[in-house]
Design a protein around this motif. Sequence first.
Motif, PDB file in Angstrom:
ATOM      1  N   GLY A   1       3.306  18.466  -4.682  1.00 24.29           N
ATOM      2  CA  GLY A   1       3.271  17.855  -6.009  1.00 24.29           C
ATOM      3  C   GLY A   1       3.187  16.337  -5.946  1.00 24.29           C
ATOM      4  N   ASP A   2       3.283  15.731  -7.080  1.00 21.19           N
ATOM      5  CA  ASP A   2       3.282  14.271  -7.185  1.00 21.19           C
ATOM      6  C   ASP A   2       4.693  13.808  -7.489  1.00 21.19           C
ATOM      7  OD1 ASP A   2       0.904  13.127  -6.550  1.00 21.19           O
ATOM      8  OD2 ASP A   2       0.048  13.271  -8.553  1.00 21.19           O
ATOM      9  N   VAL A   3       5.640  14.105  -6.596  1.00 14.50           N
ATOM     10  CA  VAL A   3       7.049  13.836  -6.840  1.00 14.50           C
ATOM     11  C   VAL A   3       7.413  12.400  -6.511  1.00 14.50           C
ATOM     12  CG1 VAL A   3       9.404  14.576  -6.299  1.00 14.50           C
ATOM     13  CG2 VAL A   3       7.571  16.256  -6.386  1.00 14.50           C
ATOM     14  N   TRP A   4       6.918  11.873  -5.383  1.00 13.40           N
ATOM     15  CA  TRP A   4       7.236  10.509  -4.970  1.00 13.40           C
ATOM     16  C   TRP A   4       6.148   9.964  -4.058  1.00 13.40           C
ATOM     17  CZ3 TRP A   4       7.191  10.750   0.221  1.00 13.40           C
ATOM     18  CH2 TRP A   4       7.623  11.916   0.842  1.00 13.40           C
ATOM     19  N   GLU A   5       6.165   8.656  -3.873  1.00 16.20           N
ATOM     20  CA  GLU A   5       5.311   7.962  -2.911  1.00 16.20           C
ATOM     21  C   GLU A   5       6.195   6.973  -2.173  1.00 16.20           C
ATOM     22  OE1 GLU A   5       1.049   7.782  -5.213  1.00 16.20           O
ATOM     23  OE2 GLU A   5       2.461   6.149  -5.552  1.00 16.20           O
ATOM     24  N   VAL A   6       5.838   6.673  -0.930  1.00 13.15           N
ATOM     25  CA  VAL A   6       6.520   5.626  -0.187  1.00 13.15           C
ATOM     26  C   VAL A   6       5.536   4.478  -0.049  1.00 13.15           C
ATOM     27  CG1 VAL A   6       7.604   4.944   1.991  1.00 13.15           C
ATOM     28  CG2 VAL A   6       8.007   7.226   1.059  1.00 13.15           C
ATOM     29  N   TYR A   7       5.989   3.289  -0.434  1.00 14.98           N
ATOM     30  CA  TYR A   7       5.171   2.083  -0.360  1.00 14.98           C
ATOM     31  C   TYR A   7       5.645   1.234   0.808  1.00 14.98           C
ATOM     32  CZ  TYR A   7       4.578   3.540  -5.200  1.00 14.98           C
ATOM     33  OH  TYR A   7       4.351   4.277  -6.328  1.00 14.98           O
TER      34      TYR A   7
ATOM     35  N   ARG B   1       0.842  -1.202   0.000  1.00 16.72           N
ATOM     36  CA  ARG B   1       0.000   0.000   0.000  1.00 16.72           C
ATOM     37  C   ARG B   1       0.872   1.245   0.000  1.00 16.72           C
ATOM     38  NH1 ARG B   1      -0.142   2.369   5.072  1.00 16.72           N
ATOM     39  NH2 ARG B   1       0.497   1.023   6.780  1.00 16.72           N
ATOM     40  N   VAL B   2       0.269   2.350  -0.358  1.00 14.20           N
ATOM     41  CA  VAL B   2       0.961   3.640  -0.289  1.00 14.20           C
ATOM     42  C   VAL B   2       0.944   4.075   1.167  1.00 14.20           C
ATOM     43  CG1 VAL B   2       0.936   6.051  -1.004  1.00 14.20           C
ATOM     44  CG2 VAL B   2       0.313   4.272  -2.639  1.00 14.20           C
ATOM     45  N   MET B   3       2.133   4.320   1.718  1.00 17.59           N
ATOM     46  CA  MET B   3       2.225   4.755   3.106  1.00 17.59           C
ATOM     47  C   MET B   3       2.115   6.278   3.202  1.00 17.59           C
ATOM     48  SD  MET B   3       5.028   3.712   5.990  1.00 17.59           S
ATOM     49  CE  MET B   3       6.447   4.501   5.254  1.00 17.59           C
ATOM     50  N   VAL B   4       2.775   6.980   2.269  1.00 16.39           N
ATOM     51  CA  VAL B   4       2.744   8.439   2.282  1.00 16.39           C
ATOM     52  C   VAL B   4       3.092   8.950   0.881  1.00 16.39           C
ATOM     53  CG1 VAL B   4       5.156   8.726   2.985  1.00 16.39           C
ATOM     54  CG2 VAL B   4       3.516  10.475   3.605  1.00 16.39           C
ATOM     55  N   LYS B   5       2.588  10.139   0.576  1.00 13.86           N
ATOM     56  CA  LYS B   5       2.898  10.787  -0.698  1.00 13.86           C
ATOM     57  C   LYS B   5       3.678  12.059  -0.417  1.00 13.86           C
ATOM     58  CE  LYS B   5      -1.046   9.058  -3.252  1.00 13.86           C
ATOM     59  NZ  LYS B   5      -1.935   9.371  -4.345  1.00 13.86           N
ATOM     60  N   SER B   6       4.418  12.524  -1.412  1.00 14.24           N
ATOM     61  CA  SER B   6       5.202  13.748  -1.237  1.00 14.24           C
ATOM     62  C   SER B   6       4.270  14.907  -0.870  1.00 14.24           C
ATOM     63  CB  SER B   6       5.984  14.068  -2.502  1.00 14.24           C
ATOM     64  OG  SER B   6       5.123  14.282  -3.593  1.00 14.24           O
ATOM     65  N   PRO B   7       4.709  15.765   0.047  1.00 16.04           N
ATOM     66  CA  PRO B   7       3.841  16.842   0.505  1.00 16.04           C
ATOM     67  C   PRO B   7       3.589  17.925  -0.541  1.00 16.04           C
ATOM     68  CG  PRO B   7       5.999  17.023   1.529  1.00 16.04           C
ATOM     69  CD  PRO B   7       5.989  15.741   0.750  1.00 16.04           C
TER      70      PRO B   7
END
Length: 69
Positions: free
Chosen positions: A20-26, A12-18
């Motif tokens: 823009g859509d720069v990165w996600e942490v899975y 699952r996606v744990m967090v997204k970049s604050p």
Amino acid sequence: MICPRCDSDKVRVMVKSPVGDVWEVYICEKCWYSWRSTETIKINPKFKLNDEKIANLGVIPPVPPLKVK
């Protein structure tokens, strides 16, 4: 999405970049491996996990509290 460490589909996606859509942490909910979408993941085969290895993982002892002077 498949976990690169244990090949589970329980990711699952744990967090997204604050901004823009720069990165996600899975994060994998089976082996708890986490990684960022911007990383190139290459897991050495000796560090791959399967059900047997996960069941036999040792428990990391907690860090004791600091002594107060």
